[in-house]
Design an enzyme around this catalytic site. Structure first.
Site, PDB file in Angstrom:
ATOM      1  N   THR A 178      41.096  38.352  32.110  1.00  0.00           N
ATOM      2  CA  THR A 178      41.521  37.875  31.044  1.00  0.00           C
ATOM      3  C   THR A 178      42.373  39.349  30.126  1.00  0.00           C
ATOM      4  O   THR A 178      41.755  40.166  30.590  1.00  0.00           O
ATOM      5  CB  THR A 178      40.806  37.886  29.967  1.00  0.00           C
ATOM      6  OG1 THR A 178      40.177  36.040  30.227  1.00  0.00           O
ATOM      7  CG2 THR A 178      40.966  37.940  28.009  1.00  0.00           C
ATOM      8  N   THR A 276      36.773  32.538  37.198  1.00  0.00           N
ATOM      9  CA  THR A 276      35.979  34.261  36.832  1.00  0.00           C
ATOM     10  C   THR A 276      37.135  34.013  36.243  1.00  0.00           C
ATOM     11  O   THR A 276      38.450  34.305  35.627  1.00  0.00           O
ATOM     12  CB  THR A 276      36.253  34.702  38.113  1.00  0.00           C
ATOM     13  OG1 THR A 276      37.878  35.375  38.555  1.00  0.00           O
ATOM     14  CG2 THR A 276      34.753  34.129  38.702  1.00  0.00           C
ATOM     15  N   GLU A 277      36.975  35.358  34.325  1.00  0.00           N
ATOM     16  CA  GLU A 277      38.164  36.137  34.303  1.00  0.00           C
ATOM     17  C   GLU A 277      37.480  37.561  34.119  1.00  0.00           C
ATOM     18  O   GLU A 277      36.428  38.163  33.294  1.00  0.00           O
ATOM     19  CB  GLU A 277      37.947  35.864  32.314  1.00  0.00           C
ATOM     20  CG  GLU A 277      37.717  34.647  32.418  1.00  0.00           C
ATOM     21  CD  GLU A 277      39.394  34.803  32.638  1.00  0.00           C
ATOM     22  OE1 GLU A 277      40.504  35.214  32.357  1.00  0.00           O
ATOM     23  OE2 GLU A 277      39.847  32.933  32.821  1.00  0.00           O
ATOM     24  N   VAL A 278      38.235  38.009  35.049  1.00  0.00           N
ATOM     25  CA  VAL A 278      37.974  39.809  34.576  1.00  0.00           C
ATOM     26  C   VAL A 278      38.825  40.747  33.425  1.00  0.00           C
ATOM     27  O   VAL A 278      39.312  40.193  32.738  1.00  0.00           O
ATOM     28  CB  VAL A 278      38.548  40.319  35.755  1.00  0.00           C
ATOM     29  CG1 VAL A 278      38.807  42.331  36.120  1.00  0.00           C
ATOM     30  CG2 VAL A 278      37.991  39.737  37.376  1.00  0.00           C
TER      31      VAL A 278
END
Length: 310
Positions: A178, A276-278
């Site tokens: 994100t 997943t959102e890094v």
């Protein structure tokens, strides 16, 4: 905080037609090389894994290239072992998803090959990778296109690949980011394309997960978060108890209606799924930490399965 953001192309409230899409496409340009950054790295994996071309994207009609699509698989496939799928670059601009998938293959996958069958598609959307884009040249979002008769060839090719996998998938980890550009570019562009009104959400500072609301698997999500927390910080909910506008299901995790949205993590019938959102724009994380966080998420998922089997 939310604020209205009007996009530079189109007329507010009116969906794009061919002219607006052509205007948008003309503004895109290559900013990095899929062949240098991804394909060349796959060459170095061929001594250890099977590297399979599962499709091809012919985008020459858009003054672009023909992109071969690759998946990497562990050898000695065993129907008695659990099978895990890792996908990266479904949104091509999300850099650590692509490089996290590659780094997992380079550093961790061999160590888990005795216990798991592993399939990795490191860059599902190579045109998006090269142009740093969420969409493909058709102005279609591959991560909303995992549906029957998919409008995105990227999604259709990956769906076809998974139909050929001889075992059921137990775990699917889909690697994403994100970014600040979600608010400055991609969400406003989507609203303009669709003729809707965009209101931006707060971008969380830190790592978080998105699960499937039909099978949220909180213990699995927690195992992934615990693994990632050793590498980088987990995002905190905003003052409304939300992340990207969604109510927090547990610390560092929200859930989406995967099937309804056509998301990549709904690609299979896997029992355990997560996106997943890094947050690569964080002042508290480096690009290397973002890549390591993606690797840690896959490791956390694998270790969860192993712990359940003990």
């Amino acid at each position: 905080m939310s604020q209205k953001h009007i996009y530079k192309i189109g007329t507010e409230g009116k969906p794009w037609g061919d002219e607006e899409k052509a205007t948008w496409l003309a503004q895109q340009s290559n900013q990095r090389s899929y062949f240098d950054d991804v394909v060349n790295k796959l060459e170095g994996l061929k001594d250890t894994f099977d590297v399979e071309q599962y499709g091809s994207l012919d985008y020459q009609q858009f003054d672009a290239k023909t992109y071969p699509l690759y998946a990497v698989k562990t050898r000695n496939w065993d129907h008695n072992k659990p099978t895990i799928l890792v996908t990266g670059g479904v949104h091509g601009y999300e850099t650590s998803g692509v490089h996290g998938a590659l780094r997992f293959l380079e550093t961790k996958a061999k160590g888990y090959a005795e216990k798991f069958n592993i399939v990795v598609a490191p860059c599902v959307s190579p045109w998006g990778y090269e142009t740093i884009n969420r969409w493909n040249p058709l102005a279609v979002d591959p991560n909303r296109s995992f549906v029957k008769n998919s409008p995105a060839p990227e999604a259709a090719a990956l769906m076809s690949l998974m139909e050929s996998v001889p075992t059921e998938i137990l775990v699917h980890v889909d690697l994403h980011e994100t970014t600040d550009t979600d608010n400055s570019e991609f969400r406003p562009a989507k609203a303009a394309r669709d003729g809707t009104v965009n209101t931006n959400w707060n971008i969380p500072d830190g790592f978080y997960l998105v699960g499937d609301s039909d099978k949220p698997a909180p213990e699995f999500q927690l195992a992934v978060l615990d693994s990632v927390a050793k590498v980088t910080h987990i995002a905190e909910a905003d003052e409304h108890g939300k992340l990207i506008g969604e109510t927090v299901a547990q610390e560092g995790a929200i859930n989406y209606a995967v099937a309804k949205l056509g998301l990549c993590m709904g690609l299979t019938k896997a029992k355990y799924v997560t996106t997943t959102e890094v947050y690569p724009d964080s002042a508290n994380a480096t690009p290397e930490e973002c890549i390591q966080a993606q690797v840690a998420s896959v490791v956390g998922a694998l270790e969860f399965v192993l712990d359940r089997a003990r």
